[in-house]
Design an enzyme around this catalytic site. Structure first.
Site, short mmCIF file in Angstrom:
data_model
loop_
_atom_site.label_atom_id
_atom_site.label_comp_id
_atom_site.label_asym_id
_atom_site.label_seq_id
_atom_site.Cartn_x
_atom_site.Cartn_y
_atom_site.Cartn_z
N ASP A 140 0.81 -1.23 0.00
CA ASP A 140 0.00 0.00 0.00
C ASP A 140 0.85 1.28 0.00
OD1 ASP A 140 -2.00 -1.86 0.28
OD2 ASP A 140 -2.31 -1.49 2.42
N ARG A 279 -16.84 -4.17 -18.12
CA ARG A 279 -16.40 -5.35 -17.38
C ARG A 279 -15.45 -4.94 -16.26
NH1 ARG A 279 -19.88 -7.30 -19.95
NH2 ARG A 279 -19.88 -9.21 -21.19
#
Ligand code: F6P
Length: 361
Positions: A140, A279
Site C-alpha cells: 500500500d 467489465r
C-alpha cells in the site's frame, strides 16, 4: 565469555513481496558481524510471540530465500484497539503473554516487519517495555516516515501487467474495463499502475469521483475515435456523494450494497451513463504474491541491513525508512502517528492529468 545478543524476528499483517529478503538482510548481517548472536523467528506474527511458538534461526535459515515470495516465518493479522491494546479474538489483552515470551527468551530486541497497522501495534510493544525495531513492508506504501515500503514496486509491476493485458481484450470488444487495484484507503498503488499502464481514468480514495465526470472522460475518448476505455480503480475509491456521509451512514450503505466491491458499482453506473458494455477485473491478492522484483529485493535488503546495524549499536525504538534515497531511522512514535495518504497535490497526479487521464473530479 562475551554476553550473547538475542534477537527476535517476526512478520505481521498481510504479507507482501520482499519479506524474506528483509529477514535475510537482518540475519546475514548479524551473523557476519556479531559474535554470540542468537536469532529467534516467531511463527505467524504476533501469534508466535503470544503462544511462545518460534524457531531458533541458524545461518542456513537465511540462505536461499531472497527470491521466494511470502514469508518463511508466516504471518497473521492480530486485532488491536488503536493506541490502547493488542488483543485476541475475544478482546482479551495479550500483552502479558507477549512480554512473557520476550522475557523468557531474554531478548535484546524484537524486529517487527509490518505495515501501517503493525507500526502502531509495535509502538504498544515498545510502550510495554520491549526494545523494538520495525521495518516498513506493504504493497500500500501508506507508512508515514518513509518514502517507500518494500512490496510496493512488485505489486505495482503486477497491477500494471494486468492493465497491459486488459488493453487488448478491451480493444477487441470495444468495452470499458475497470481494473481494481489494492491499497486500502491510499491511492499510491492505483496511481502508479494507472500511469504505468496508461489508464484513461484513475480513481483514488484521496480524490472522490463524480460518475458523470468519469462518463465524460469516456465520451470524450469516443469522440476522439477511441472505442474502449480502461479505468484503474482503487479498492478504496469513493464517490463525492458518499464522501460527505458519516462513517456510520457509509457502513450502512456498504452493508446494503449489492455490489461485492466498489468497481462493480462504478461499472453498473458507467454502463447506465454511457450505454457501453463494461467489465471488471479484480486481481486481488495476486498483487501480493510471488517473487519480489529486484528493486524490492534491494530495498528490503537495505532495510534489513540497517536494522541489524541498529541492533549492533543497541539503538532501539526506530522504524527504518528511506527518504530522498537515503536510509533513515524514524522514531517509532512518529512512524506510528499517522497514515501516509497520497497528497492531492502530488506531482504524479499532475503527470497523469497532463497525459490525459481523468480523476473523476
Ligand atoms: O494492506 C495490504 C492489503 O493487501 C491491502 O491492500 C488490502 O486492502 C488488504 O491488505 C487485504 O487484506 P487481507 O489479506 O486480510 O484480505
Amino acid at each position: 565469555m562475551k554476553r550473547k545478543t538475542r534477537v527476535g524476528l517476526l512478520t505481521s499483517g498481510g504479507d507482501c513481496q520482499g519479506l524474506n529478503a528483509a529477514i535475510r538482510g537482518v540475519g546475514k548481517t548479524l551473523y557476519q558481524y556479531v559474535d554470540n548472536i542468537e536469532i529467534f523467528g516467531m511463527y505467524d506474527g504476533y501469534r508466535g510471540l503470544i503462544e511462545n511458538d518460534y524457531q531458533y534461526m541458524r545461518p542456513i535459515d537465511f540462505s536461499g530465500i531472497i527470491s521466494t515470495g511470502g514469508t518463511i516465518l508466516g504471518t497473521s493479522r492480530q486485532p488491536y484497539v488503536p493506541g490502547k491494546a493488542i488483543v485476541d479474538h475475544e478482546g482479551n489483552d495479550v500483552m502479558p503473554a507477549m512480554l512473557d515470551t520476550y522475557n523468557r527468551l531474554n531478548l535484546d530486541c524484537l524486529v517487527v516487519l509490518g505495515g501501517n497497522g503493525t507500526q502502531k501495534s509495535a509502538k504498544l510493544l515498545q510502550d510495554a517495555g520491549m526494545n523494538i525495531i520495525t521495518l516498513p513492508k506493504t504493497i500500500d506504501n501508506d507508512i508515514y516516515g518513509t518514502d517507500e515500503t518494500f512490496g510496493f514496486q512488485s505489486a505495482a509491476d503486477i497491477a500494471t501487467t494486468v492493465i497491459d493485458c486488459i488493453h487488448s481484450t478491451a480493444l477487441a470488444h470495444r468495452r470499458i474495463f475497470l481494473v481494481e487495484v489494492m491499497g486500502r484507503d491510499a491511492g499510491w498503488l492505483t496511481l502508479t499502475a494507472g500511469i504505468a499502464g496508461g489508464a484513461d481514468a484513475i480513481l483514488i480514495p484521496e480524490i472522490p469521483y463524480d460518475i458523470e465526470s468519469v462518463a465524460r472522460t469516456i465520451e470524450r475518448r469516443k469522440k476522439e475515435g477511441r472505442t474502449f476505455s480502461i479505468i484503474a480503480v482503487a479498492e478504496g475509491a469513493i464517490s463525492k456523494e458518499d464522501k460527505i456521509l458519516s462513517e456510520e451512514e457509509r457502513r450502512r450503505l456498504k452493508d446494503a450494497n449489492p455490489y461485492s466491491t466498489i468497481s462493480y458499482r462504478i461499472a453498473a453506473d458507467l454502463k447506465r451513463a454511457t450505454g457501453q458494455e463494461t467489465r471488471v477485473t479484480v486481481p486481488g491478492h495476486y498483487q501480493r504474491g510471488g517473487q519480489a522484483c529486484p528493486y524490492d529485493r534491494v530495498l528490503a535488503t537495505r532495510f534489513g541491513v540497517a536494522a541489524a546495524r541498529l541492533i549492533m549499536e543497541r539503538q532501539y525504538g526506530y522504524m527504518i525508512g528511506v527518504q530522498a534515497g537515503q536510509i533513515v531511522r524514524v522514531p517509532l512514535e512518529e512512524a506510528a502517528s499517522q497514515t501516509k495518504f497520497l497528497p492531492t497535490d502530488h506531482p504524479l497526479i499532475q503527470t497523469a492529468r497532463d497525459t490525459g487521464a481523468g480523476f473523476g473530479d
